[in-house]
Design an enzyme around this catalytic site. Sequence first.
Site, mmCIF file in Angstrom:
data_model
loop_
_atom_site.group_PDB
_atom_site.id
_atom_site.type_symbol
_atom_site.label_atom_id
_atom_site.label_comp_id
_atom_site.label_asym_id
_atom_site.label_seq_id
_atom_site.Cartn_x
_atom_site.Cartn_y
_atom_site.Cartn_z
ATOM 1 N N GLY A 14 0.810 -1.220 0.000
ATOM 2 C CA GLY A 14 0.000 0.000 0.000
ATOM 3 C C GLY A 14 0.840 1.266 0.000
ATOM 4 O O GLY A 14 0.720 2.091 0.902
ATOM 5 N N ASP A 58 -3.704 -6.440 -6.096
ATOM 6 C CA ASP A 58 -4.886 -6.286 -5.240
ATOM 7 C C ASP A 58 -4.728 -7.243 -4.069
ATOM 8 O O ASP A 58 -4.825 -8.465 -4.222
ATOM 9 C CB ASP A 58 -6.167 -6.590 -6.017
ATOM 10 C CG ASP A 58 -7.402 -6.369 -5.146
ATOM 11 O OD1 ASP A 58 -7.242 -6.127 -3.923
ATOM 12 O OD2 ASP A 58 -8.525 -6.441 -5.694
ATOM 13 N N SER A 139 -3.101 1.199 14.389
ATOM 14 C CA SER A 139 -3.847 2.460 14.510
ATOM 15 C C SER A 139 -4.166 2.689 15.982
ATOM 16 O O SER A 139 -4.179 1.729 16.776
ATOM 17 C CB SER A 139 -5.148 2.354 13.717
ATOM 18 O OG SER A 139 -5.991 3.456 13.997
ATOM 19 N N TYR A 153 -13.142 -1.648 10.830
ATOM 20 C CA TYR A 153 -11.803 -1.063 10.908
ATOM 21 C C TYR A 153 -11.260 -1.210 12.324
ATOM 22 O O TYR A 153 -10.129 -1.652 12.536
ATOM 23 C CB TYR A 153 -11.855 0.408 10.481
ATOM 24 C CG TYR A 153 -10.509 1.082 10.470
ATOM 25 C CD1 TYR A 153 -9.548 0.755 9.515
ATOM 26 C CD2 TYR A 153 -10.180 2.056 11.411
ATOM 27 C CE1 TYR A 153 -8.302 1.365 9.502
ATOM 28 C CE2 TYR A 153 -8.942 2.676 11.409
ATOM 29 C CZ TYR A 153 -8.003 2.329 10.445
ATOM 30 O OH TYR A 153 -6.757 2.940 10.437
ATOM 31 N N ALA A 156 -10.615 -4.897 13.037
ATOM 32 C CA ALA A 156 -9.449 -5.422 12.305
ATOM 33 C C ALA A 156 -8.148 -4.893 12.885
ATOM 34 O O ALA A 156 -7.163 -5.628 13.011
ATOM 35 C CB ALA A 156 -9.556 -5.053 10.821
ATOM 36 N N LYS A 157 -8.119 -3.607 13.261
ATOM 37 C CA LYS A 157 -6.872 -3.052 13.807
ATOM 38 C C LYS A 157 -6.571 -3.657 15.182
ATOM 39 O O LYS A 157 -5.405 -3.893 15.521
ATOM 40 C CB LYS A 157 -6.939 -1.521 13.871
ATOM 41 C CG LYS A 157 -6.895 -0.840 12.496
ATOM 42 C CD LYS A 157 -5.631 -1.175 11.693
ATOM 43 C CE LYS A 157 -5.387 -0.221 10.543
ATOM 44 N NZ LYS A 157 -4.316 -0.674 9.624
#
Length: 236
Positions: A14, A58, A139, A153, A156-157
């Site tokens: 990314g 991807d 994060s 989000y 997942a973090k």
Amino acid sequence: MKLSFAGKRVVISGGAIGFGREMAQQFYALGADVYVCDIQAAAMADLAESGIKTAVVDLLDRQAATAWIGDITASAAIDVLINNAGGVAGQQGKALEEVSDVEWDNVVEINLGAAFALSRAVAPSMKRHQQGRIINICSGAALKASLTGVQAYCAAKHAVLGLTRQLAHELGPHCIQVNAIAPGFVFTNEATQQQWNNFGPERQQQVLNNIALRRLGTVQDIAHAALFWRQIWRHS
Ligand SMILES: NC(=O)c1ccc[n+]([C@@H]2O[C@H](COP(=O)([O-])OP(=O)(O)OC[C@H]3O[C@@H](n4cnc5c(N)ncnc54)[C@H](O)[C@@H]3O)[C@@H](O)[C@H]2O)c1
């Protein structure tokens, strides 16, 4: 102290924008061979002009993710893997009952599944060489509720932090360091700018008051944390 990454191979997922791009440029400037992937083809072509080796991948496709790492390790070992690809996949916070399966799965897969797949792919080569470093870009949302309001989000973090802890223990005896960096709110793209604007002055001030330095972080702050490097103590 003068940092040098000459002779080191650094792989970043990314890298089209934001932290990934800044880390790629800083590692490259310090002499590393840098490999970056992203779904944003134009940004990959642009980055490739500077000498950074780029690929359009991807990462929702685990086979493609694994094949990308396989191509890189075919010629030599990887010294540093940075699992940076992530984010909210264009989503905004909304009520739980309005979240579709696809929306949930996409966010979990890009943040957690890709980190799992890329780490799994580099592990055999790092183990063979008894050295390596994996850095997961986590994060503040790994430690508390997310400012984004996106449930997947935050979940997942939190899970990426768990993966980091587990892999640190599993791979540490092989002299492979596994760490996470947990950034707070940083302007990296239009969505973060839009989110900040939506907060309005009062919430913006609240966010700043909760930051020790009373300012938002920058992409440079995060890249500098990733540059931290030390030789791993080797078992005799
Ligand atoms: N910006 C912030 O405030 C902030 C705060 C904390 C954590 N983070 C995390 O830091 C990391 C980088 O964030 P950012 O804000 O620089 O950028 P970002 O979150 O917008 O995206 C990171 C990169 O991942 C790429 N990407 C997305 N889906 C992909 C896919 N399927 N395959 C391949 N690449 C894909 C994007 O194109 C982008 O270049 C992310 O993991 C993000 O969750 C960001």
